[in-house]
Design a protein around this motif. Structure first.
Motif, PDB file in Angstrom:
ATOM      1  N   GLY A 188       0.631  -1.372   0.162  1.00  0.00           N
ATOM      2  CA  GLY A 188       0.072   0.203   0.155  1.00  0.00           C
ATOM      3  C   GLY A 188       1.164   1.314  -0.128  1.00  0.00           C
ATOM      4  N   GLY A 189       1.903   1.525  -0.660  1.00  0.00           N
ATOM      5  CA  GLY A 189       3.054   2.033  -0.544  1.00  0.00           C
ATOM      6  C   GLY A 189       4.391   2.559   0.841  1.00  0.00           C
ATOM      7  N   ILE A 190       3.056   1.903   2.008  1.00  0.00           N
ATOM      8  CA  ILE A 190       3.628   1.959   3.078  1.00  0.00           C
ATOM      9  C   ILE A 190       5.075   1.282   3.124  1.00  0.00           C
ATOM     10  CG2 ILE A 190       2.977   1.446   5.598  1.00  0.00           C
ATOM     11  CD1 ILE A 190       0.662   1.225   4.651  1.00  0.00           C
ATOM     12  N   SER A 191       6.181   1.537   4.179  1.00  0.00           N
ATOM     13  CA  SER A 191       7.164   0.613   4.161  1.00  0.00           C
ATOM     14  C   SER A 191       7.985   1.765   6.071  1.00  0.00           C
ATOM     15  CB  SER A 191       8.685   1.214   3.585  1.00  0.00           C
ATOM     16  OG  SER A 191       9.774   0.879   3.913  1.00  0.00           O
ATOM     17  N   VAL A 192       8.336   0.113   6.897  1.00  0.00           N
ATOM     18  CA  VAL A 192       8.802   0.759   7.966  1.00  0.00           C
ATOM     19  C   VAL A 192      10.073  -0.063   8.129  1.00  0.00           C
ATOM     20  CG1 VAL A 192       8.061  -0.082  10.916  1.00  0.00           C
ATOM     21  CG2 VAL A 192       6.585   0.401   8.550  1.00  0.00           C
ATOM     22  N   ASP A 201      -2.387  -5.400  -6.396  1.00  0.00           N
ATOM     23  CA  ASP A 201      -2.333  -4.909  -7.832  1.00  0.00           C
ATOM     24  C   ASP A 201      -2.388  -2.687  -7.448  1.00  0.00           C
ATOM     25  OD1 ASP A 201      -4.724  -4.567  -7.368  1.00  0.00           O
ATOM     26  OD2 ASP A 201      -5.716  -5.317  -9.154  1.00  0.00           O
ATOM     27  N   GLY A 202      -2.718  -3.137  -6.186  1.00  0.00           N
ATOM     28  CA  GLY A 202      -2.554  -1.645  -5.770  1.00  0.00           C
ATOM     29  C   GLY A 202      -3.584  -0.705  -5.916  1.00  0.00           C
ATOM     30  N   PHE A 203      -5.253  -2.319  -6.172  1.00  0.00           N
ATOM     31  CA  PHE A 203      -6.180  -0.986  -6.304  1.00  0.00           C
ATOM     32  C   PHE A 203      -7.463  -2.031  -5.280  1.00  0.00           C
ATOM     33  CE2 PHE A 203      -4.620   0.258  -9.941  1.00  0.00           C
ATOM     34  CZ  PHE A 203      -4.950   1.720  -9.730  1.00  0.00           C
ATOM     35  N   ASP A 219      -4.832   3.383  -3.257  1.00  0.00           N
ATOM     36  CA  ASP A 219      -5.196   3.137  -4.402  1.00  0.00           C
ATOM     37  C   ASP A 219      -4.553   3.996  -6.320  1.00  0.00           C
ATOM     38  OD1 ASP A 219      -6.712   1.783  -3.661  1.00  0.00           O
ATOM     39  OD2 ASP A 219      -8.293   1.523  -4.908  1.00  0.00           O
ATOM     40  N   GLY A 220      -3.470   3.750  -6.820  1.00  0.00           N
ATOM     41  CA  GLY A 220      -2.938   4.582  -7.457  1.00  0.00           C
ATOM     42  C   GLY A 220      -2.370   3.516  -8.415  1.00  0.00           C
ATOM     43  N   TYR A 221      -1.521   4.191  -9.455  1.00  0.00           N
ATOM     44  CA  TYR A 221      -0.965   4.032 -10.753  1.00  0.00           C
ATOM     45  C   TYR A 221       0.145   4.150 -10.687  1.00  0.00           C
ATOM     46  CZ  TYR A 221      -4.658   2.330 -13.471  1.00  0.00           C
ATOM     47  OH  TYR A 221      -5.817   1.648 -14.382  1.00  0.00           O
ATOM     48  N   LYS A 222       1.996   3.543 -10.464  1.00  0.00           N
ATOM     49  CA  LYS A 222       3.099   4.152 -10.616  1.00  0.00           C
ATOM     50  C   LYS A 222       4.010   4.815 -11.840  1.00  0.00           C
ATOM     51  CE  LYS A 222       7.853   1.589  -9.799  1.00  0.00           C
ATOM     52  NZ  LYS A 222       8.051   2.106  -8.898  1.00  0.00           N
ATOM     53  N   ASP A 223       2.912   4.088 -12.285  1.00  0.00           N
ATOM     54  CA  ASP A 223       3.305   5.243 -14.025  1.00  0.00           C
ATOM     55  C   ASP A 223       1.771   6.066 -14.856  1.00  0.00           C
ATOM     56  OD1 ASP A 223       4.838   6.509 -15.910  1.00  0.00           O
ATOM     57  OD2 ASP A 223       5.799   4.409 -16.496  1.00  0.00           O
ATOM     58  N   ILE A 224       2.507   6.817 -15.764  1.00  0.00           N
ATOM     59  CA  ILE A 224       1.000   8.051 -16.373  1.00  0.00           C
ATOM     60  C   ILE A 224      -0.489   6.664 -16.538  1.00  0.00           C
ATOM     61  CG2 ILE A 224       0.352   9.600 -17.756  1.00  0.00           C
ATOM     62  CD1 ILE A 224       3.703  10.232 -18.005  1.00  0.00           C
ATOM     63  N   GLY A 228       5.242   2.792  -5.287  1.00  0.00           N
ATOM     64  CA  GLY A 228       4.195   1.830  -6.176  1.00  0.00           C
ATOM     65  C   GLY A 228       2.687   2.571  -6.989  1.00  0.00           C
ATOM     66  N   ALA A 229       2.640   4.116  -6.680  1.00  0.00           N
ATOM     67  CA  ALA A 229       1.287   4.786  -6.860  1.00  0.00           C
ATOM     68  C   ALA A 229       2.007   6.388  -6.708  1.00  0.00           C
ATOM     69  CB  ALA A 229       0.348   4.957  -6.096  1.00  0.00           C
ATOM     70  N   GLU A 230       2.956   7.202  -7.869  1.00  0.00           N
ATOM     71  CA  GLU A 230       4.176   7.625  -7.680  1.00  0.00           C
ATOM     72  C   GLU A 230       3.531   9.100  -8.725  1.00  0.00           C
ATOM     73  OE1 GLU A 230       7.260   4.649  -5.992  1.00  0.00           O
ATOM     74  OE2 GLU A 230       5.641   5.016  -7.791  1.00  0.00           O
ATOM     75  N   ALA A 231       2.900   8.322 -10.126  1.00  0.00           N
ATOM     76  CA  ALA A 231       2.096   9.167 -10.779  1.00  0.00           C
ATOM     77  C   ALA A 231       0.764   9.446 -10.550  1.00  0.00           C
ATOM     78  CB  ALA A 231       2.540   7.857 -12.107  1.00  0.00           C
ATOM     79  N   TYR A 232      -0.426   8.385  -9.623  1.00  0.00           N
ATOM     80  CA  TYR A 232      -1.319   9.252  -9.831  1.00  0.00           C
ATOM     81  C   TYR A 232      -1.720   7.795  -8.509  1.00  0.00           C
ATOM     82  CZ  TYR A 232      -6.630   8.844 -10.936  1.00  0.00           C
ATOM     83  OH  TYR A 232      -7.900   8.062 -11.001  1.00  0.00           O
ATOM     84  N   THR A 233      -2.458   9.291  -7.804  1.00  0.00           N
ATOM     85  CA  THR A 233      -3.650   8.769  -6.466  1.00  0.00           C
ATOM     86  C   THR A 233      -4.718   9.061  -7.146  1.00  0.00           C
ATOM     87  OG1 THR A 233      -1.596   9.094  -4.823  1.00  0.00           O
ATOM     88  CG2 THR A 233      -4.129   8.775  -3.967  1.00  0.00           C
TER      89      THR A 233
END
Length: 420
Positions: free
Chosen positions: A57-61, A143-145, A188-193, A233-238
């Motif tokens: 989920g874009g989380i890192s510890v 898959d991030g969604f 939820d989001g995409y790594k690229d555009i 993993g969701a750098e381009a679009y949230t």
């Protein structure tokens, strides 16, 4: 009470009184403010339902400091130790994955019974509980969604999970006599555009409409929605951007959650509070500390935390704002992280209460910006620490850094025996 602490307080009290600031009233008001301390600092966001699942989920510890809680009992013991070193009575913020049950239960089937031990404990401790659906670290979010997923069956799973979470939140509020805030955040989001930015947001809106369709007494549960700029993993679009949730929250009378780490590195949430307060029914804060990205460092008493406190106090926003914490650091003692972050948040509020807000406003309206600047700067070295020490002693918690000795002893006696 120590005579020296008493003496220092009385001297500070006199100084503040010269500017019409009543330290006793400030301390009374401070006692009424509840900070919602997040449970996930204690075990690195692992929870107990799916402990073997990779954190996603874009989380890192980061870090491997020994002593992370491995069971609900250990986590509650750690929370008790932390609260014993923090002035006031507060709340605990739970994620759904922290269910305390021997039953194998999926997230879309959670019920109040799976959290009964948390409620019993909260009653014993005089604490409130807040709640969050856990829309990450699951095979159906791989898959991030989640709520905006294109697959209706997967989307249904997460809708049902969020609906069930609201019922758990209402149970908390009813049982404890303290309104539970149930906050919805999805990664939820995409790594690229993306080729289509609109469709996922339409699906998210429709899913949220269904999640919130069931009427729940706001005396027991308040709903909040939380935005984010990006994640790993969701750098381009949230999907759930600030604009999306600000619009959704205002239109649907939901609390709007502002997380200090969920914006551009040059943005601050303190500057958003006054604007949002004019249109939103209520605000939820996740007080955190970003370092270059949403890294959720332990909250320190920095300029932004001070400004958050000032905005809440000067704008009289404490009545419509719910204050929670959100950080996780596995490189240091986890109990100490709680204590440092929570005490700092309370300090920021107290310090704001001890500033000459009315005098500053009058100077500003009169165009006397010299006085505004001079007073603002001089009060930075006023004896706020003497009032804080007095408050801690009055509330029966350690004064200054003496709390660290207790945490170190707890580490030796309890945490180190757990291993890495």
């Amino acid at each position: 009470m120590s005579s020296k602490i008493e003496q220092n307080y009385r001297e500070a009290q006199e100084l503040y009184a010269k500017h019409g600031i009543d330290t006793e009233e400030a301390l009374k008001k401070l006692q009424t403010i509840k900070i919602s301390m997040h449970c996930w600092q204690g075990d690195d966001v692992r929870g107990f339902l799916n402990r073997d699942q990779e954190l996603t989920g874009g989380i890192s510890v980061t870090g491997s400091y020994p002593g992370a809680a491995r069971t609900p009992e250990e986590l509650r013991a750690d929370l008790e130790k932390a609260f014993s070193l923090i002035p006031g009575k507060h709340k605990v913020n739970l994620h759904a994955i922290y269910a305390d049950t021997d039953e194998k239960v999926e997230l879309d089937r959670i019920e109040p019974k799976h959290y009964e031990k948390w409620v019993s404990w909260a009653k014993e401790q005089g604490l409130g509980l807040d709640f969050n659906p856990t829309c990450f670290s699951h095979e159906k979010s791989s898959d991030g969604f989640t709520l905006s997923h294109a697959d209706p069956e997967i989307r249904r799973f997460w809708i049902d999970h969020c609906k069930a979470s609201r019922r758990v939140g209402a149970y908390f509020g009813e049982q404890l006599g303290q309104t539970c805030v149930t906050n919805v955040w999805v990664p939820d989001g995409y790594k690229d555009i993306p080729a289509d930015r609109l469709a996922p947001r339409q699906r998210l809106k429709d899913a949220l409409d269904e999640v919130f369709a069931e009427e729940i007494d706001p005396k027991f549960n308040l709903d909040a929605v939380e935005s984010k700029l990006f994640g790993l993993g969701a750098e381009a679009y949230t999907v759930g951007s600030h604009e999306f949730y600000m619009g959704y929250g205002i239109r649907n009378n939901k609390l709007i959650c502002l997380d200090a780490g969920h914006f551009h590195p040059t943005e601050v949430i303190s500057n958003k509070l006054s604007a949002l307060s004019l249109f939103a029914d209520g605000i939820l804060l996740h007080v955190s500390r970003p370092v270059r990205w949403d890294s959720d460092h332990v909250v320190v008493l920095d300029d932004e935390l001070m400004d958050i406190g000032r905005e809440l106090v000067r704008g009289d926003l404490l009545g419509k704002t719910h204050i929670g914490l959100d950080f996780f650091d596995a490189s240091i003692n986890r109990v100490a992280a709680w204590v440092i972050g929570t005490r700092n948040t309370i300090k920021a509020l107290l310090r704001a209460m001890l500033e000459p807000a009315e005098a500053l406003r009058k100077a500003e309206l009169a165009g006397d910006y010299t006085t505004r600047l001079a007073l603002s700067e001089e009060f930075k070295t006023y004896p706020f620490g003497a009032v804080w020490d007095y408050y801690c002693e009055q509330m029966g918690v350690p004064v200054r850094e003496s709390w660290l000795d207790e945490v170190k002893a707890y580490e030796q006696e309890v945490l180190q025996k757990r291993g890495g």
